[in-house]
Design an enzyme around this catalytic site. Sequence first.
Site, PDB file in Angstrom:
ATOM      1  N   ASP A   8      -2.418  15.615  -3.985  1.00  0.00           N
ATOM      2  CA  ASP A   8      -2.852  14.299  -4.444  1.00  0.00           C
ATOM      3  C   ASP A   8      -3.381  13.500  -3.249  1.00  0.00           C
ATOM      4  O   ASP A   8      -3.051  13.781  -2.098  1.00  0.00           O
ATOM      5  CB  ASP A   8      -1.658  13.584  -5.088  1.00  0.00           C
ATOM      6  CG  ASP A   8      -1.991  12.175  -5.507  1.00  0.00           C
ATOM      7  OD1 ASP A   8      -3.025  11.979  -6.169  1.00  0.00           O
ATOM      8  OD2 ASP A   8      -1.225  11.252  -5.157  1.00  0.00           O
ATOM      9  N   ASP A  10      -4.258   9.475  -3.182  1.00  0.00           N
ATOM     10  CA  ASP A  10      -3.772   8.105  -2.978  1.00  0.00           C
ATOM     11  C   ASP A  10      -2.252   8.047  -3.086  1.00  0.00           C
ATOM     12  O   ASP A  10      -1.666   8.498  -4.067  1.00  0.00           O
ATOM     13  CB  ASP A  10      -4.411   7.170  -4.006  1.00  0.00           C
ATOM     14  CG  ASP A  10      -5.941   7.208  -3.931  1.00  0.00           C
ATOM     15  OD1 ASP A  10      -6.477   7.560  -2.871  1.00  0.00           O
ATOM     16  OD2 ASP A  10      -6.585   6.890  -4.948  1.00  0.00           O
TER      17      ASP A  10
HETATM   18 MG   LIG Z   1      -1.216   9.323  -6.050  1.00  0.00          MG
END
Ligand SMILES: [Mg+2]
Length: 195
Positions: A8, A10
């Site tokens: 992932d 952010d």
């Molecule tokens: Mg995230």
Amino acid sequence: MKCVVFLDRDGTLIEEVGYLDRPDRVQLYPWAVDAIRALNQARIPIVMITNQSGIARGFFTEAVVDDVHRHIADLLKAGGAHIDAYYYCPHHRDGSVAEFAVACDCRKPGRGLVDRAIRELSVDPARSFTIGDRWLDVALARNIGGRGVLVRTGYGADQERHPPEGLVADAIVNNLVEAVSWILERSDETLGSGL
Ligand SMILES: [Mg+2]
Ligand SMILES: [Zn+2]
């Protein structure tokens, strides 16, 4: 068929700042370069998988996301680290940009982007890992038959307090570097089966 880390963006690799609409707002976590380099050295490919519904919502364009990813790649390169592929979902069913305002199969926890990695990079999802700060990142691991690590950065600490019914992470750790350590401790079995 390779074991891969689906990473992932952010709140996991870089600071969570809401809708990231400019490369100069990118801030890698202080341990990010070391964590990515450790996976590189173990020869475990890293595929970023990120939901970027800001495109469908008209907050920024695909070109901005490409610029952001180029900037992240530059920052990592300066530290001798790299991510092997950058995939994103631009969609959201409630979006305002018609082209992207669709219900898709690539928005996490949907597995569309993993299926793309399977096609393009000969990945074995069952031997792969996800790392992310949201339960949907763990749900993605469940959907592909891999293992999911939740990190407490970004939304992670809050997510940990509100686990969805029936969803359990394989590990919950403080941050990306701890997630990578957890994975590398299990990579003998991973490497042993033919990376
Ligand atoms: Mg995230
Ligand atoms: Zn999508």
